[in-house]
Design a protein around this motif. Structure first.
Motif, PDB file in Angstrom:
ATOM      1  N   UNK A 183       4.614   4.362  -3.992  1.00 47.43           N
ATOM      2  CA  UNK A 183       3.218   4.427  -3.564  1.00 47.43           C
ATOM      3  C   UNK A 183       2.432   5.253  -4.567  1.00 47.43           C
ATOM      4  N   UNK A 184       1.093   5.087  -4.514  1.00 47.34           N
ATOM      5  CA  UNK A 184       0.254   5.784  -5.473  1.00 47.34           C
ATOM      6  C   UNK A 184      -1.161   5.879  -4.943  1.00 47.34           C
ATOM      7  N   UNK A 185      -1.875   6.923  -5.382  1.00 45.55           N
ATOM      8  CA  UNK A 185      -3.302   7.017  -5.125  1.00 45.55           C
ATOM      9  C   UNK A 185      -4.063   6.199  -6.161  1.00 45.55           C
ATOM     10  N   UNK A 186      -5.295   5.815  -5.821  1.00 46.13           N
ATOM     11  CA  UNK A 186      -6.158   5.116  -6.764  1.00 46.13           C
ATOM     12  C   UNK A 186      -7.562   5.665  -6.637  1.00 46.13           C
ATOM     13  N   UNK A 187      -8.173   6.029  -7.763  1.00 46.58           N
ATOM     14  CA  UNK A 187      -9.541   6.512  -7.743  1.00 46.58           C
ATOM     15  C   UNK A 187      -9.767   7.620  -8.744  1.00 46.58           C
ATOM     16  N   UNK A 188     -11.039   7.994  -8.874  1.00 48.06           N
ATOM     17  CA  UNK A 188     -11.409   9.043  -9.822  1.00 48.06           C
ATOM     18  C   UNK A 188     -12.260  10.095  -9.111  1.00 48.06           C
ATOM     19  N   UNK A 189     -13.355  10.545  -9.727  1.00 43.28           N
ATOM     20  CA  UNK A 189     -14.086  11.700  -9.228  1.00 43.28           C
ATOM     21  C   UNK A 189     -14.977  11.385  -8.031  1.00 43.28           C
ATOM     22  N   UNK A 190     -15.308  10.108  -7.823  1.00 38.93           N
ATOM     23  CA  UNK A 190     -16.163   9.734  -6.707  1.00 38.93           C
ATOM     24  C   UNK A 190     -15.376   9.335  -5.478  1.00 38.93           C
ATOM     25  N   UNK A 191     -15.989   8.492  -4.662  1.00 34.16           N
ATOM     26  CA  UNK A 191     -15.337   7.978  -3.460  1.00 34.16           C
ATOM     27  C   UNK A 191     -14.953   6.529  -3.680  1.00 34.16           C
ATOM     28  N   UNK A 192     -13.757   6.162  -3.224  1.00 33.27           N
ATOM     29  CA  UNK A 192     -13.294   4.784  -3.333  1.00 33.27           C
ATOM     30  C   UNK A 192     -12.864   4.246  -1.972  1.00 33.27           C
ATOM     31  N   UNK A 193     -13.069   2.936  -1.777  1.00 38.41           N
ATOM     32  CA  UNK A 193     -12.484   2.241  -0.636  1.00 38.41           C
ATOM     33  C   UNK A 193     -11.505   1.204  -1.165  1.00 38.41           C
ATOM     34  N   UNK A 194     -10.474   0.933  -0.426  1.00 41.09           N
ATOM     35  CA  UNK A 194      -9.549  -0.157  -0.718  1.00 41.09           C
ATOM     36  C   UNK A 194      -9.627  -1.142   0.421  1.00 41.09           C
ATOM     37  N   UNK A 195     -10.304  -2.273   0.223  1.00 36.94           N
ATOM     38  CA  UNK A 195     -10.636  -3.167   1.331  1.00 36.94           C
ATOM     39  C   UNK A 195      -9.753  -4.390   1.450  1.00 36.94           C
ATOM     40  N   UNK A 196      -9.094  -4.791   0.364  1.00 35.81           N
ATOM     41  CA  UNK A 196      -8.336  -6.042   0.395  1.00 35.81           C
ATOM     42  C   UNK A 196      -7.254  -5.994  -0.672  1.00 35.81           C
ATOM     43  N   UNK A 197      -6.174  -6.724  -0.432  1.00 35.12           N
ATOM     44  CA  UNK A 197      -5.053  -6.743  -1.363  1.00 35.12           C
ATOM     45  C   UNK A 197      -4.418  -8.132  -1.375  1.00 35.12           C
ATOM     46  N   UNK A 198      -3.993  -8.565  -2.555  1.00 35.62           N
ATOM     47  CA  UNK A 198      -3.292  -9.842  -2.710  1.00 35.62           C
ATOM     48  C   UNK A 198      -2.153  -9.659  -3.709  1.00 35.62           C
ATOM     49  N   UNK A 199      -1.066 -10.380  -3.484  1.00 34.56           N
ATOM     50  CA  UNK A 199       0.105 -10.314  -4.361  1.00 34.56           C
ATOM     51  C   UNK A 199       0.212 -11.617  -5.135  1.00 34.56           C
ATOM     52  N   UNK A 200       0.267 -11.517  -6.461  1.00 31.72           N
ATOM     53  CA  UNK A 200       0.427 -12.694  -7.319  1.00 31.72           C
ATOM     54  C   UNK A 200       1.884 -13.147  -7.315  1.00 31.72           C
ATOM     55  N   UNK A 201       2.161 -14.411  -7.679  1.00 29.74           N
ATOM     56  CA  UNK A 201       3.550 -14.894  -7.725  1.00 29.74           C
ATOM     57  C   UNK A 201       4.466 -14.061  -8.621  1.00 29.74           C
TER      58      UNK A 201
END
Length: 205
Positions: free
Chosen positions: A1-19
């Motif tokens: 697992x990992x965090x994602x983002x920088x100095x501001x605010x981020x949302x993670x709204x959707x995810x898809x997995x490629x083949x």
């Protein structure tokens, strides 16, 4: 697992997995950059927030490429989808003026966009906007699908229940285009909107 983002605010709204196992994630950001190594737009376009889509290695948390999506106004990416050719589609909201690629279906000056990228997020194949042309975000996206036949399905809802939120005072489902055989042809502004577009948004199906 990992965090994602920088100095501001981020949302993670959707995810898809490629083949191949790579992970695509879409959301919104107030950061000025997100350290994308490659992509169409590497810096935030301004405004309250920008949408983004990022491609992450399925083997490690390494970011392979990513891009901001937006204007100098509020923008947000709600959903990401891949088609059978692994092209990337994003569905979201905008308060800015996004272009409609010539020859595509769309309603200018609307608050919802669909944008198609190449697999690596390094080029835009087309963009269109869907809505009532009010110049504001009109609905909250609720579902998005690109079928095996490349048809594009979208849905969202809006109305007065949203108007108490200072960010959604213009929310409405009225004024959207419907087809003659639609189950419900008009809206009082407090309905869901569901649409199917032909491949590459060539027309409203």
């Amino acid at each position: 697992s990992s965090y994602f983002g920088e100095s501001g605010d981020e949302t993670g709204n959707s995810i898809q997995i490629a083949p191949n196992g790579n992970v695509y994630m879409a959301g919104g950001s107030t950061s000025s950059t997100l350290n994308f190594p490659a992509g169409v737009s590497l810096s935030n376009n301004g405004g309250i927030a920008d949408g983004y889509v990022v491609r992450i290695s399925g083997a490690t948390p390494a970011i392979l490429s990513g891009t901001f999506i937006g204007t100098a106004e509020y923008d947000q990416a709600y959903f990401v989808q891949l088609d059978l050719d692994n092209k990337v589609y994003v569905y979201g909201q905008t308060e800015g003026l996004m272009p409609i690629t010539p020859g595509l279906y769309g309603t200018p000056n609307s608050g919802q966009f669909i944008r198609k990228f190449n697999t690596n997020l390094t080029s835009i194949e087309w963009t269109t906007t869907i809505g009532a042309g009010t110049g504001h975000v009109e609905i909250s996206p609720t579902a998005f699908l690109v079928s095996d036949c490349y048809d594009i399905y979208i849905s969202g809802w809006g109305g007065s229940v949203n108007n108490t939120n200072s960010s959604a005072v213009n929310s409405t489902s009225a004024g959207f285009t419907t087809t003659p055989d639609a189950f419900q042809l008009t809206s009082n502004g407090n309905n869901f909107y569901i649409a199917v577009l032909k491949p590459n948004a060539a027309a409203l199906k």
